[in-house]
Design an enzyme around this catalytic site. Structure first.
Site, short mmCIF file in Angstrom:
data_model
loop_
_atom_site.label_atom_id
_atom_site.label_comp_id
_atom_site.label_asym_id
_atom_site.label_seq_id
_atom_site.Cartn_x
_atom_site.Cartn_y
_atom_site.Cartn_z
N LYS A 53 -12.17 -40.46 -0.92
CA LYS A 53 -11.71 -40.00 0.27
C LYS A 53 -12.46 -39.38 1.36
O LYS A 53 -12.38 -39.37 2.47
CB LYS A 53 -10.27 -38.99 -0.02
CG LYS A 53 -9.10 -39.57 -0.63
CD LYS A 53 -8.02 -38.91 -0.86
CE LYS A 53 -6.91 -39.63 -1.30
NZ LYS A 53 -5.63 -38.65 -1.52
N LYS A 68 -4.61 -51.46 -6.02
CA LYS A 68 -3.38 -50.70 -6.26
C LYS A 68 -2.65 -50.94 -4.79
O LYS A 68 -3.17 -50.50 -3.67
CB LYS A 68 -3.39 -49.52 -6.94
CG LYS A 68 -2.16 -48.82 -7.53
CD LYS A 68 -2.45 -47.33 -7.96
CE LYS A 68 -1.26 -46.85 -7.86
NZ LYS A 68 -1.52 -45.19 -8.34
N LYS A 118 1.09 -47.27 0.00
CA LYS A 118 1.42 -47.06 1.54
C LYS A 118 0.40 -46.71 2.42
O LYS A 118 0.60 -46.80 3.55
CB LYS A 118 2.56 -45.87 1.66
CG LYS A 118 2.22 -44.72 0.92
CD LYS A 118 3.56 -43.69 0.90
CE LYS A 118 2.97 -42.47 0.08
NZ LYS A 118 3.20 -42.38 -1.06
#
Length: 330
Positions: free
Chosen positions: A114, A195, A198
């Protein structure tokens, strides 16, 4: 709570949930309710580790709560609550922060991934695993149902629990990962090496539980398969394997049965049928969601009662922790 082992799980309200969340997590949550004492949290404090639009966060939090209930989570069997309604999460998080090595947090794979996406990395993103450890340890949880990508977080939780127990005496239950009995890991419809999420920039990569029926069918039609043209369930055909897993999760058929049915029919007919299988499988949940989401009073009663029950358990643990670290009782 009856004397059963405790299962703890939380989902972030950062946008609507995908069918990957449903197959990999929500469907499994339902079955756990009779076997364990379950706490299902909507982790809104985790959600703000990246900037959120406040009105969207409020809407998404209630959406996730309504989806929990529409999927079959029962507030009479489980404790369903919103993380920020139980201040003990942040309070225990601070105590555990004082025992966590900076290097340990910087080595976390999710943090490193991230941190590459953001130019200005906030401390909350680094400390995310400590708050997650507090979430789990507050309730003396024995099991946490998580996927592969969260294993490191459970390791750090266990590590902090053991560190606290050895420094101050037995306080926390050491949690273990609960591997789901059913439900494959659902991958992106556009990139089967990652994976389903959203946060995927390509909206065709995921199906949201709250997508329209037409959008659901369209996304399945656009999903990648491969160029071999053979209908097989294998790692070499990751796109097709992923679609077969989705079919199996909704239809109850085994991958072998699905292959047998479609091996002479081709991808087009399979995708057409899969669209219907998913739409039909989600229809009851989508209809129930609409009813529940419009009933503001019911949603409020669920999260308020949930917060009361969760606070009672959390505060029992927090009082012990505060006493052991040397704080004066309130």
């Amino acid at each position: 709570m009856e004397d059963k082992k405790i299962v703890y799980s939380g989902i972030q309200p950062s946008g609507s949930l995908t069918i990957g969340n449903y197959i990999g997590a929500l469907k499994n949550f339902i079955g756990l309710q009779d076997e364990y004492n379950c706490l299902y949290c909507i982790v809104d404090m985790h959600a703000i580790t990246v900037a959120q639009e406040p009105k969207d966060l409020r809407k998404n939090t209630l959406d996730v709560l309504a989806l929990y209930l529409a999927a079959g989570l029962d507030p009479k069997k489980s404790i369903i609550y919103i993380q920020s309604h139980v201040p003990a999460h942040a309070e225990l998080g601070w105590v555990l922060n004082t025992m966590t090595g900076l290097g340990q947090l910087q080595r976390m794979t999710q943090f490193k991934d991230k941190a590459k996406k953001y130019t200005d990395v906030q401390a909350g993103l680094l400390n995310y695993p400590v708050l997650m450890a507090a979430d789990i340890l507050l309730y003396q949880s024995s099991f946490v149902p998580v996927g592969e990508d969260q294993k490191q977080h459970i390791e750090i939780t266990r590590d902090l629990a053991q560190r606290f127990n050895s420094r101050y005496s037995e306080t926390f239950t050491i949690p273990e990962i609960l591997t789901p009995k059913v439900g494959a890991r659902i991958m992106s419809l556009k990139d089967p090496s990652s994976k389903m999420s959203k946060s995927d920039p390509n909206k065709d990569g995921y199906i949201l539980l709250l997508d329209s029926e037409d959008d659901t069918r369209k996304k399945i039609k656009r999903a990648v398969t491969d160029s071999s043209g053979e209908f097989r369930y294998s790692d070499e055909q990751a796109g097709l394997k992923n679609l077969i897993n989705i079919h199996a999760s909704f239809s109850g058929m085994s991958p072998e049965e699905i292959v047998k049915k479609y091996e002479n029919l081709g991808y087009g007919e399979f995708k057409e049928d899969l669209g219907e299988v998913v739409v039909e499988g989600l229809r009851p949940l989508r209809e129930r969601f609409k009813e529940i989401r419009e009933d503001k009073a019911y949603l409020e009663s669920v999260y308020k009662e949930g917060a009361e029950k969760a606070s009672y358990l959390a505060n029992k643990t927090l009082r012990k922790v505060y006493k052991k670290v040397g704080f004066i009782p309130r």
